[in-house]
Design a protein around this motif. Structure first.
Motif, PDB file in Angstrom:
ATOM      1  N   ARG A  93       5.933  58.829  -4.476  1.00  0.00           N
ATOM      2  CA  ARG A  93       5.486  57.750  -5.350  1.00  0.00           C
ATOM      3  C   ARG A  93       4.262  58.270  -6.083  1.00  0.00           C
ATOM      4  O   ARG A  93       3.372  58.858  -5.464  1.00  0.00           O
ATOM      5  CB  ARG A  93       5.113  56.495  -4.569  1.00  0.00           C
ATOM      6  N   ALA A  94       4.221  58.060  -7.390  1.00  0.00           N
ATOM      7  CA  ALA A  94       3.071  58.460  -8.194  1.00  0.00           C
ATOM      8  C   ALA A  94       2.537  57.240  -8.930  1.00  0.00           C
ATOM      9  O   ALA A  94       3.294  56.534  -9.592  1.00  0.00           O
ATOM     10  CB  ALA A  94       3.460  59.556  -9.179  1.00  0.00           C
ATOM     11  N   ASP A  95       1.244  56.995  -8.779  1.00  0.00           N
ATOM     12  CA  ASP A  95       0.559  55.931  -9.506  1.00  0.00           C
ATOM     13  C   ASP A  95      -0.278  56.594 -10.589  1.00  0.00           C
ATOM     14  O   ASP A  95      -0.987  57.568 -10.325  1.00  0.00           O
ATOM     15  CB  ASP A  95      -0.342  55.121  -8.575  1.00  0.00           C
ATOM     16  N   PHE A  96      -0.182  56.073 -11.819  1.00  0.00           N
ATOM     17  CA  PHE A  96      -0.898  56.626 -12.955  1.00  0.00           C
ATOM     18  C   PHE A  96      -1.849  55.578 -13.507  1.00  0.00           C
ATOM     19  O   PHE A  96      -1.524  54.394 -13.551  1.00  0.00           O
ATOM     20  CB  PHE A  96       0.078  57.036 -14.060  1.00  0.00           C
ATOM     21  N   GLN A 108       0.847  52.571 -14.327  1.00  0.00           N
ATOM     22  CA  GLN A 108       2.284  52.689 -14.104  1.00  0.00           C
ATOM     23  C   GLN A 108       2.510  53.335 -12.745  1.00  0.00           C
ATOM     24  O   GLN A 108       1.701  54.133 -12.287  1.00  0.00           O
ATOM     25  CB  GLN A 108       2.891  53.564 -15.194  1.00  0.00           C
ATOM     26  N   SER A 109       3.612  52.991 -12.107  1.00  0.00           N
ATOM     27  CA  SER A 109       4.009  53.612 -10.846  1.00  0.00           C
ATOM     28  C   SER A 109       5.450  54.066 -10.951  1.00  0.00           C
ATOM     29  O   SER A 109       6.277  53.378 -11.543  1.00  0.00           O
ATOM     30  CB  SER A 109       3.869  52.623  -9.685  1.00  0.00           C
ATOM     31  N   GLU A 110       5.732  55.226 -10.387  1.00  0.00           N
ATOM     32  CA  GLU A 110       7.093  55.758 -10.418  1.00  0.00           C
ATOM     33  C   GLU A 110       7.453  56.327  -9.055  1.00  0.00           C
ATOM     34  O   GLU A 110       6.572  56.596  -8.231  1.00  0.00           O
ATOM     35  CB  GLU A 110       7.242  56.839 -11.488  1.00  0.00           C
ATOM     36  N   VAL A 111       8.746  56.508  -8.833  1.00  0.00           N
ATOM     37  CA  VAL A 111       9.240  57.074  -7.585  1.00  0.00           C
ATOM     38  C   VAL A 111      10.319  58.098  -7.881  1.00  0.00           C
ATOM     39  O   VAL A 111      10.906  58.118  -8.967  1.00  0.00           O
ATOM     40  CB  VAL A 111       9.810  55.985  -6.639  1.00  0.00           C
ATOM     41  N   GLY A 112      10.578  58.946  -6.902  1.00  0.00           N
ATOM     42  CA  GLY A 112      11.622  59.948  -7.060  1.00  0.00           C
ATOM     43  C   GLY A 112      11.684  60.852  -5.846  1.00  0.00           C
ATOM     44  O   GLY A 112      11.227  60.504  -4.753  1.00  0.00           O
ATOM     45  N   PHE A 113      12.246  62.038  -6.067  1.00  0.00           N
ATOM     46  CA  PHE A 113      12.398  63.045  -5.017  1.00  0.00           C
ATOM     47  C   PHE A 113      11.527  64.249  -5.345  1.00  0.00           C
ATOM     48  O   PHE A 113      11.239  64.520  -6.516  1.00  0.00           O
ATOM     49  CB  PHE A 113      13.856  63.493  -4.906  1.00  0.00           C
ATOM     50  N   TRP A 114      11.140  65.006  -4.326  1.00  0.00           N
ATOM     51  CA  TRP A 114      10.347  66.211  -4.525  1.00  0.00           C
ATOM     52  C   TRP A 114      10.788  67.266  -3.524  1.00  0.00           C
ATOM     53  O   TRP A 114      11.467  66.973  -2.551  1.00  0.00           O
ATOM     54  CB  TRP A 114       8.854  65.926  -4.357  1.00  0.00           C
ATOM     55  N   GLY A 115      10.403  68.503  -3.784  1.00  0.00           N
ATOM     56  CA  GLY A 115      10.706  69.583  -2.853  1.00  0.00           C
ATOM     57  C   GLY A 115      10.065  70.885  -3.288  1.00  0.00           C
ATOM     58  O   GLY A 115       9.436  70.974  -4.343  1.00  0.00           O
ATOM     59  N   ILE A 116      10.233  71.896  -2.454  1.00  0.00           N
ATOM     60  CA  ILE A 116       9.753  73.243  -2.736  1.00  0.00           C
ATOM     61  C   ILE A 116      10.883  74.207  -2.440  1.00  0.00           C
ATOM     62  O   ILE A 116      11.568  74.088  -1.427  1.00  0.00           O
ATOM     63  CB  ILE A 116       8.539  73.611  -1.858  1.00  0.00           C
TER      64      ILE A 116
END
Length: 196
Positions: A93-96, A108-116
């Motif tokens: 989750r990222a809040d801007f 704004q707030s967004e969500v998604g997937f992440w990885g390395i």
């Protein structure tokens, strides 16, 4: 099969978002945010790691869990801030918060997937958080998939460069109770597009 996968992914995202409660009342600016922003100068975070501190491996994923804060000045004299919280299940989750020179604030707030993978950090943007729930993003939009080259990673700082845009970002690890003062927008217009 596709429909079952879609609903499975959607339920994981919504479950991850459910831990983030929102209210219509404005959130007060935490003192730790103000002092942290005040300490920033010339768009550079103090004690940023150098290329020699680069770490890429199995521990990198574990190190990126939790909350990471970034801030940068905008060309018009304002600033953009973001707080990304990465979870062990691969969701984020990222809040801007964007503050214009005149003091106007947009959030704004967004969500998604992440990885390395190897020396690459990636994120897949899946939607916006609103008062009504999640507004899904168009999965066919190529701009919703980002890859970043890991420049440096320590317990306190993470520097990464966007592969396509060649923009460098540096963020600082924050305590679990750190929050940006973000108001979830319930307007029906298309949400802002932020790139961090």
């Amino acid at each position: 099969m596709k429909q079952a996968l879609y609903f499975g992914v959607l339920s994981v995202l919504l479950a991850g978002c459910s831990q983030f409660k929102t209210s219509k009342q404005p959130t007060p600016v935490p003192t730790n945010l103000e002092s942290h922003v005040q300490a920033q100068s010339n768009d550079v975070l103090a004690d940023v790691p150098t290329q020699s501190s680069k770490i890429v491996g199995g521990d990198s994923r574990t190190m990126l869990l939790g909350k990471w804060y970034g801030i940068r000045k905008t060309n018009d004299g304002g600033r953009k801030e973001w707080l990304t919280e990465r979870s062990a299940d691969g969701t984020y989750r990222a809040d801007f918060r964007s503050t214009a020179k005149n003091g106007d604030v947009r959030t704004q707030s967004e969500v998604g997937f992440w990885g390395i993978s190897g020396g690459t950090y990636f994120r897949i943007f899946r939607g916006w958080v609103t008062l009504e729930g999640m507004k899904l993003a168009d999965p066919t939009n190529a701009d919703h998939y980002d890859a970043y080259e890991i420049q440096a990673l320590t317990d306190d700082y993470f520097s990464y460069k966007h592969v396509a845009r060649d923009r460098l970002y540096t963020v600082k690890k924050m305590p679990a109770d750190f929050r940006l003062p973000v108001s979830v927008n319930s307007e029906s217009k298309e949400p802002l597009t932020f790139s961090y």
